[in-house]
Motif scaffolding. Structure first.
Motif, PDB file in Angstrom:
ATOM      1  N   SER A  96       0.859  -1.188   0.000  1.00 20.88           N
ATOM      2  CA  SER A  96       0.000   0.000   0.000  1.00 20.88           C
ATOM      3  C   SER A  96       0.891   1.232   0.000  1.00 20.88           C
ATOM      4  O   SER A  96       2.103   1.140   0.265  1.00 20.88           O
TER       5      SER A  96
ATOM      6  N   THR B 297       0.762   3.575   2.167  1.00 22.89           N
ATOM      7  CA  THR B 297       1.201   3.792   3.555  1.00 22.89           C
ATOM      8  C   THR B 297       2.499   3.032   3.818  1.00 22.89           C
ATOM      9  O   THR B 297       3.444   3.572   4.403  1.00 22.89           O
TER      10      THR B 297
ATOM     11  N   VAL C 183       5.540   4.591   2.159  1.00 18.63           N
ATOM     12  CA  VAL C 183       6.029   5.753   2.913  1.00 18.63           C
ATOM     13  C   VAL C 183       6.810   5.293   4.152  1.00 18.63           C
ATOM     14  O   VAL C 183       7.882   5.805   4.461  1.00 18.63           O
TER      15      VAL C 183
ATOM     16  N   HIS D 264       0.029  11.507   4.164  1.00 17.84           N
ATOM     17  CA  HIS D 264       1.016  10.527   3.704  1.00 17.84           C
ATOM     18  C   HIS D 264       0.599   9.125   4.131  1.00 17.84           C
ATOM     19  O   HIS D 264       1.445   8.286   4.431  1.00 17.84           O
ATOM     20  N   GLY D 265      -0.705   8.871   4.204  1.00 22.13           N
ATOM     21  CA  GLY D 265      -1.162   7.578   4.675  1.00 22.13           C
ATOM     22  C   GLY D 265      -1.455   7.639   6.156  1.00 22.13           C
ATOM     23  O   GLY D 265      -1.323   8.693   6.792  1.00 22.13           O
TER      24      GLY D 265
ATOM     25  N   LYS E  94      -1.448   3.456  -5.493  1.00 22.90           N
ATOM     26  CA  LYS E  94      -2.732   3.687  -6.159  1.00 22.90           C
ATOM     27  C   LYS E  94      -2.755   3.175  -7.596  1.00 22.90           C
ATOM     28  O   LYS E  94      -2.794   1.980  -7.828  1.00 22.90           O
TER      29      LYS E  94
HETATM   30  C1  LIG Z   1       0.111  11.068  -0.819  1.00 26.51           C
HETATM   31  C2  LIG Z   1      -0.354   9.798  -0.220  1.00 26.51           C
HETATM   32  N1  LIG Z   1       0.523   9.020   0.425  1.00 26.51           N
HETATM   33  C3  LIG Z   1       0.165   7.849   0.966  1.00 26.51           C
HETATM   34  C4  LIG Z   1      -1.133   7.411   0.896  1.00 26.51           C
HETATM   35  C5  LIG Z   1      -1.530   6.095   1.512  1.00 26.51           C
HETATM   36  O1  LIG Z   1      -1.767   5.158   0.522  1.00 26.51           O
HETATM   37  P1  LIG Z   1      -2.665   3.871   0.865  1.00 26.51           P
HETATM   38  O2  LIG Z   1      -4.042   4.361   1.104  1.00 26.51           O
HETATM   39  O3  LIG Z   1      -2.515   3.001  -0.349  1.00 26.51           O
HETATM   40  O4  LIG Z   1      -2.064   3.239   2.081  1.00 26.51           O
HETATM   41  C6  LIG Z   1      -2.090   8.190   0.244  1.00 26.51           C
HETATM   42  C7  LIG Z   1      -3.489   7.760   0.165  1.00 26.51           C
HETATM   43  O5  LIG Z   1      -4.387   8.492  -0.127  1.00 26.51           O
HETATM   44  C8  LIG Z   1      -1.693   9.418  -0.337  1.00 26.51           C
HETATM   45  O6  LIG Z   1      -2.562  10.200  -0.967  1.00 26.51           O
END
Ligand SMILES: Cc1ncc(COP(=O)(O)O)c(C=O)c1O
Length: 549
Positions: free
Chosen positions: A211, A213, A216, A240-241, A365
């Motif tokens: 993911s 998250t 990051v 950032h998640g 994404k």
């Molecule tokens: C800039 C950014 N970083 C990290 C994430 C987290 O991604 P995920 O929802 O796939 O864990 C998102 C999710 O919207 C995001 O917009």
């Protein structure tokens, strides 16, 4: 007053001479954005203190002290919306209702679609369907055969239209099925994907995660490992998640001990980066160019106006280049979090659009071709997870489903399609195209006299409400009535796929105007309070609730 300031100034200068630590502390405080978004600890404490309260029937329609006749118009409007939703979406609503008790996420999103004082009464009047069963083109269909224009962008995943991902997902499954769920050993597509990703990102190496998250988390862990420093810098408002350290403040039960939240696009933040020796990395989410220093504009926080200035891409680009310089000077890892904007703003994402090469870049994404994914691309010096001279000092990162064959193959199909002339043509001139579209929308909204504007970063839009009002969030339901689907955060995040045609945009505009006209006819924008009155109303409500608590 001037004398007091002078005295304060000389006190600060004295502190600088006598106590460098105190000065660095003061410098850090000055680099924080004023307000709660910039002060996560205070925001967290306040969130725990803020008493809950619900506006009952008698206050729901007159929260702005509207006269009785106006309240009646609003009441009738809400009743009409409720009847329409119930009659058009019975099966979808029934399933949503049945799932609500079992699915925690549904309870959460259902509660936070609108500002909390309005939430309970509204939920008693009508529900909003959470289920869909089909997607094609730019439209989706619920269980009752009702169709919506999809403005959710699937949280940003949908860059090229639903059909595109249906193809990449199918192709991913076809290529991966012979291997099934063999994990640990790689599907041969991994090499091709890694080559394409390093080429596109201008980076040396790749790691796969599940993911955004997690991507990051890994980028930050690498930055700490190589720099030997603890602290993370993120900019005010940036998402950032949901990992704790990048989400200080409400939402995370613990304060993030090692996170500095600084002002975006501000020289004072560069001062902090220059003067401290404890900063491992700076995280940048380039989506913030749309609303620097502000969190994603969700409707649940839409208590009054939502004022957002038009994007200044040149200024944001200059800021990123300054950041790049300072991070290089100070040995700080510059991490671009392109989970949202990667492959959307340009094939090479924000790095390409702004001409800045980061040390580590996170993607997610859309890159999964419709499947869940996180990816880190970075320079070898930052990506390495071991040291030749200290073999026990490693930077561990695993994940059972990392590089899952089906995800890798869907990603490969995505990356292959990205290089096709048809997709490359979509990127051509897109910045200008989106500027023209947004200008067309704004002109039409202004001509119709609606108190709504659009702000945009290319295909990522937000609705702004420049005048104060207690009911702007109601627009999300009028948009739904017109067949325009938003995500649960509401009117603050509208995400188009890049393949929408001018005819599609005209249709969306027609429906937006119809929704605004109906919202106005039902009186939600009439008798709007001044911002002073609105603040007073909110304070009084909170005070009453606090006394009753
Ligand atoms: C800039 C950014 N970083 C990290 C994430 C987290 O991604 P995920 O929802 O796939 O864990 C998102 C999710 O919207 C995001 O917009």
């Amino acid at each position: 007053m001037t004398t007091e300031l002078l005295a304060l100034g000389s006190a600060a200068a004295a502190a600088a001479l006598l106590a460098p630590r105190a000065w660095r502390r003061a410098q850090l405080s000055l680099a924080k954005q004023p307000g709660l978004a910039g002060h996560s600890r205070i925001a967290l404490r306040l969130a725990r203190w803020l008493p809950g309260y619900d506006l009952d029937e008698s206050r729901f329609f007159g929260a702005d002290d509207a006269p009785e006749a106006l309240q009646q118009r609003r009441r009738a409007g809400l009743a009409r919306l409720a009847t329409g939703f119930k009659s058009r979406h019975p099966r979808t609503l029934e399933l949503t209702q049945a799932a609500r008790q079992l699915v925690s996420d549904l309870q959460f999103t259902g509660r936070y679609r609108v500002p909390f004082p309005f939430s309970r009464y509204l939920r008693e009047q009508f529900g909003v369907g959470a289920f869909l069963e089909q997607a094609d083109g730019n439209q989706v269909q619920d269980l009752d055969g009702q169709r919506f224009w999809d403005l959710t962008g699937s949280y940003g995943v949908n860059v090229f239209g639903h059909g595109f991902y249906q193809r990449t997902m199918t192709e991913g499954a076809r290529r991966a099925l012979p291997l099934g769920v063999v994990l640990g050993s790689y599907h041969p597509a991994v090499l091709d994907v890694a080559q394409r990703l390093t080429r596109l990102s201008g980076q040396d190496e790749v790691s796969f995660h599940m993911s955004g998250t997690e991507a990051v988390m890994q980028a930050v862990r690498l930055a700490r490992y190589h720099s030997g420093r603890k602290k993370i810098v993120r900019f005010c408002g940036a998402y950032h998640g949901w990992w704790g350290e990048v989400q200080p403040g409400p939402g995370n039960p613990l304060p993030a001990e090692h996170t500095y939240t600084l002002r975006d696009m501000d020289e004072r933040s560069l001062g902090v980066l220059r003067s401290r020796n404890d900063i491992a990395c700076v995280l940048v989410n380039p989506l913030q160019a749309l609303h620097p220093n502000r969190p994603a504009p969700g409707d649940s926080a839409l208590l009054g106006s939502r004022v957002i200035a038009p994007v200044d891409l040149d200024a944001y680009g200059r800021w990123l280049r300054r950041l790049r310089e300072v991070c290089s000077e100070r040995g700080i890892a510059l991490i671009f979090d392109e989970v949202f904007v990667g492959f959307r703003l340009a094939p090479g994402g924000a790095q390409q659009l702004f001409g800045v090469n980061a040390d580590l870049v996170t993607y997610g994404k859309t890159l999964g071709g419709g499947l869940p994914v996180g990816v880190v691309c970075g320079k070898s010096a930052w990506m390495r997870r071991f040291r030749d001279d200290k073999p026990a000092d490693i930077c561990f990162a695993r994940g059972t489903f990392n590089a899952h064959p089906q995800v890798i193959c869907a990603m490969q199909a995505f990356l292959e399609a990205l290089e096709s002339p048809a997709i490359q043509a979509i990127y051509e001139g897109q910045a200008k195209r989106w500027d023209e579209r947004a200008a067309r929308f704004n002109q039409a909204l202004q001509q119709a006299g609606h108190p709504v504007q659009v702000r945009h970063l290319q295909s990522i839009w937000t609705l702004a409400f420049p005048t104060p009002g207690r009911y702007h969030w109601m627009l999300q339901f009028y948009l739904r009535e017109q067949g325009l689907l938003l995500s649960w955060v509401g009117s603050g995040r509208i995400v188009f796929s890049l393949d929408v045609s001018e005819a599609d945009m005209d249709e969306v505009l027609r429906r937006l105007l119809a929704a605004c006209a109906q919202m106005r006819a039902d009186g939600w924008w009439d008798g709007a309070p001044s911002s002073k009155q609105l603040k007073r109303q909110l304070l009084m409500e909170t005070w009453r609730a606090w006394r009753q608590a």
